[in-house]
Design a protein around this motif. Structure first.
Motif, PDB file in Angstrom:
ATOM      1  N   UNK A  82       0.832  -1.202   0.000  1.00  0.00           N
ATOM      2  CA  UNK A  82       0.000   0.000   0.000  1.00  0.00           C
ATOM      3  C   UNK A  82       0.869   1.255   0.000  1.00  0.00           C
ATOM      4  N   UNK A  83       1.979   1.228   0.748  1.00  0.00           N
ATOM      5  CA  UNK A  83       2.903   2.356   0.766  1.00  0.00           C
ATOM      6  C   UNK A  83       3.509   2.595  -0.603  1.00  0.00           C
ATOM      7  N   UNK A  84       3.860   1.507  -1.281  1.00  0.00           N
ATOM      8  CA  UNK A  84       4.401   1.615  -2.642  1.00  0.00           C
ATOM      9  C   UNK A  84       3.362   2.226  -3.571  1.00  0.00           C
ATOM     10  N   UNK A  85       2.125   1.802  -3.396  1.00  0.00           N
ATOM     11  CA  UNK A  85       1.028   2.316  -4.211  1.00  0.00           C
ATOM     12  C   UNK A  85       0.862   3.823  -4.005  1.00  0.00           C
ATOM     13  N   UNK A  86       0.975   4.271  -2.766  1.00  0.00           N
ATOM     14  CA  UNK A  86       0.839   5.689  -2.469  1.00  0.00           C
ATOM     15  C   UNK A  86       1.954   6.500  -3.138  1.00  0.00           C
ATOM     16  N   UNK A  87       3.165   5.971  -3.141  1.00  0.00           N
ATOM     17  CA  UNK A  87       4.283   6.646  -3.794  1.00  0.00           C
ATOM     18  C   UNK A  87       4.025   6.778  -5.295  1.00  0.00           C
ATOM     19  N   UNK A  88       3.519   5.710  -5.908  1.00  0.00           N
ATOM     20  CA  UNK A  88       3.226   5.722  -7.338  1.00  0.00           C
ATOM     21  C   UNK A  88       2.147   6.748  -7.666  1.00  0.00           C
ATOM     22  N   UNK A  89       1.063   6.751  -6.896  1.00  0.00           N
ATOM     23  CA  UNK A  89      -0.038   7.680  -7.152  1.00  0.00           C
ATOM     24  C   UNK A  89       0.423   9.126  -6.979  1.00  0.00           C
ATOM     25  N   UNK A  90       1.231   9.385  -5.955  1.00  0.00           N
ATOM     26  CA  UNK A  90       1.746  10.750  -5.741  1.00  0.00           C
ATOM     27  C   UNK A  90       2.577  11.206  -6.941  1.00  0.00           C
ATOM     28  N   UNK A  91       3.391  10.315  -7.484  1.00  0.00           N
ATOM     29  CA  UNK A  91       4.212  10.657  -8.655  1.00  0.00           C
ATOM     30  C   UNK A  91       3.335  10.969  -9.867  1.00  0.00           C
ATOM     31  N   UNK A  92       2.368  10.102 -10.132  1.00  0.00           N
ATOM     32  CA  UNK A  92       1.511  10.287 -11.307  1.00  0.00           C
ATOM     33  C   UNK A  92       0.688  11.567 -11.173  1.00  0.00           C
ATOM     34  N   UNK A  93       0.151  11.822  -9.990  1.00  0.00           N
ATOM     35  CA  UNK A  93      -0.631  13.044  -9.799  1.00  0.00           C
ATOM     36  C   UNK A  93       0.234  14.289  -9.983  1.00  0.00           C
ATOM     37  N   UNK A  94       1.463  14.245  -9.453  1.00  0.00           N
ATOM     38  CA  UNK A  94       2.373  15.373  -9.622  1.00  0.00           C
ATOM     39  C   UNK A  94       2.716  15.612 -11.073  1.00  0.00           C
ATOM     40  N   UNK A  95       3.001  14.527 -11.802  1.00  0.00           N
ATOM     41  CA  UNK A  95       3.326  14.650 -13.225  1.00  0.00           C
ATOM     42  C   UNK A  95       2.133  15.182 -14.025  1.00  0.00           C
ATOM     43  N   UNK A  96       0.926  14.707 -13.689  1.00  0.00           N
ATOM     44  CA  UNK A  96      -0.279  15.128 -14.410  1.00  0.00           C
ATOM     45  C   UNK A  96      -0.544  16.611 -14.220  1.00  0.00           C
ATOM     46  N   UNK A  97      -0.414  17.085 -12.988  1.00  0.00           N
ATOM     47  CA  UNK A  97      -0.652  18.503 -12.706  1.00  0.00           C
ATOM     48  C   UNK A  97       0.404  19.392 -13.344  1.00  0.00           C
ATOM     49  N   UNK A  98       1.647  18.910 -13.385  1.00  0.00           N
ATOM     50  CA  UNK A  98       2.725  19.687 -14.002  1.00  0.00           C
ATOM     51  C   UNK A  98       2.519  19.822 -15.506  1.00  0.00           C
ATOM     52  N   UNK A  99       1.925  18.785 -16.114  1.00  0.00           N
ATOM     53  CA  UNK A  99       1.746  18.785 -17.563  1.00  0.00           C
ATOM     54  C   UNK A  99       0.442  19.441 -18.009  1.00  0.00           C
ATOM     55  N   UNK A 100      -0.485  19.670 -17.075  1.00  0.00           N
ATOM     56  CA  UNK A 100      -1.802  20.201 -17.436  1.00  0.00           C
ATOM     57  C   UNK A 100      -2.129  21.396 -16.552  1.00  0.00           C
TER      58      UNK A 100
END
Length: 466
Positions: free
Chosen positions: A31-49
């Motif tokens: 679950x901790x690994x999952x949280x790290x992945x989601x945080x990365x994807x959300x950060x990348x998405x917001x930076x690109x949009x």
């Protein structure tokens, strides 16, 4: 005690959600690994949009994304469900919607406990999808009676959790010390137990009837079986999961990839096989295993009107007439193609969705609108056309029964799907719950109408005040 000395329900819910996340991270490291992945994807998405980030900031919903979680529990008796309703009420969470999963081969019916006010949702939108086992759907009458007897013997809430719930009901809230004790005591209900209440033989009989029945009946309490963070790009998460050592389920549940997300999309990783001790004939313990807890990710879109939901259900049905997703994921690509093709009939711009009456929107004044004074009320469409009012999609805060069943089945094992007679019974569920569930469509419609009225009042208030 003065009311202003009470901790708010929103703060209690936030504390509980945070404590649950810490506990689950300790119990299920993935679950901790999952949280790290989601945080990365959300950060990348917001930076690109930048436009997406701007709208989330403008609607004051950016901060809630990283806080957002939903969990799921499965209860065994009406008494457990009724008490759970009272416990969640202390946290400002109320039952919304009725879900019959028997239609999809899962012997439960459910509701979602969640905050319902705009301010509460922005503070912390924690939700718990809560299912009640349908013992009446177990065909074996002897097994049904034995399961019922086992469930009636267990107590899933600590005495102090019950005492504090009653105190909150009696006094109208909890002070800081009691709120902290409440969170700690209620957390015990959701904790994992590696010792079963039943023998290995009884577990097998329950398991053979349905894996979910074994999960509910065999243990001391309704261990939280997943916690779900919200992502802004579930397809990106799905693609990256293997790089993080996580094997995703083959198909994302819900609608296909779209420019304008609708309702709810979910994916997950396979449930863990965990060591469990079963009682033996000599009052000792026998080693075994159980599969129940998994990781899940969701992407939320716009809440649909009854018309929009009807179109969604029809298109989903059309796609499954062409290709029904296989439990082992062997036809995942064909299913996704069929799904995408079917949903070409669903408009994919916010303007088209709104004009067709398919989704719910929140209306607000534009900068031009905030500087405008009107002598009287105008038609909403004219105000939009004149650039005085803008609209944003209202986030779907609830769940989809077909998707929930798909997640359950994919994580209970390939042999989990069995046939049950479809038997929705909302009246019985509400009687067991001790309250009526909130109608989600009426709730979203109320939010939309209130936002329209606020715009109209704001445009005319300045003139009236002069």
């Amino acid at each position: 005690m003065k009311e202003n000395s009470f901790v708010s329900a929103d703060d209690i819910r936030s504390a509980f959600s945070a404590a649950m996340s810490v506990m689950y991270r300790e119990e299920v490291p993935a679950y901790g690994t999952l949280m790290e992945l989601v945080a990365k994807v959300n950060g990348d998405t917001l930076a690109a949009d930048a436009a997406l980030r701007g709208r989330l900031e403008a609607t004051d919903t950016l901060d809630r994304i990283s806080e957002e979680r939903h969990g799921a529990i499965r209860l065994g008796t009406p008494a457990e469900l009724s008490m759970m309703r009272r416990v969640f009420a202390v946290m400002g969470m109320y039952p919304v919607g009725y879900y019959d999963l028997s239609t999809a081969g899962v012997p439960v019916h459910s509701t979602a406990f969640r905050p319902v006010g705009e301010a509460s949702l922005k503070r912390n939108p924690f939700r718990v999808f809560t299912s009640l086992l349908r013992l009446d759907l177990i065909a074996d009458e002897t097994l049904r009676a034995e399961a019922d007897a086992i469930l009636k013997e267990r107590r899933i809430f600590t005495p102090e959790a019950i005492e504090l719930t009653e105190k909150a009901e009696r006094d109208g809230g909890l002070d800081k010390a009691d709120a902290e004790r409440f969170v700690a005591q209620v957390l015990e209900t959701f904790r994992w137990h590696d010792t079963a209440n039943v023998s290995a033989d009884m577990y097998k009989r329950l398991h053979d009837a349905h894996r979910l029945i074994a999960d509910v009946v065999s243990f001391k309490g309704p261990h939280i079986n997943h916690l779900t963070p919200r992502t802004l790009d579930i397809d990106h998460v799905q693609a990256l999961m293997p790089e993080y050592g996580i094997a995703p389920k083959a198909v994302v549940e819900g609608p296909p990839t779209r420019n304008c997300p609708i309702l709810l999309r979910q994916t997950s990783f396979k449930a863990l096989e965990e060591a469990v001790s079963f009682r033996d004939a000599e009052d000792g313990w026998k080693a075994g295993s159980h599969t129940a807890r998994f990781g899940e990710i969701e992407q939320r879109g716009i809440a649909l009107t009854p018309k929009g939901r009807g179109l969604y259900d029809r298109l989903l049905g059309d796609s499954r007439k062409i290709v029904r997703p296989a439990a082992d994921g062997s036809n995942a690509r064909d299913y996704e193609t069929a799904l995408t093709e079917a949903f070409k009939s669903f408009p994919d711009s916010w303007a088209e969705i709104r004009e067709a009456g398919l989704g719910y929107f929140s209306y607000s004044l534009t900068e031009k609108g905030r500087q405008t004074k009107l002598p009287g009320r105008r038609d909403l469409e004219t105000l939009i056309a004149d650039g005085l009012v803008q609209f944003d999609p209202i986030v779907y805060e609830d769940f989809l029964p077909v998707s929930a069943a798909g997640i359950f089945q994919s994580n209970l094992g390939d042999g989990a799907q069995q046939e049950f007679v479809a038997s929705p019974n909302q009246k019985r569920f509400e009687a067991d719950l001790g309250a009526a569930v909130l109608d989600e469509f009426a709730h979203y419609a109320g939010i939309e109408q209130a936002s329209i009225e606020n715009c109209l009042k704001a445009l005319t208030a300045a003139v009236a005040a002069e």
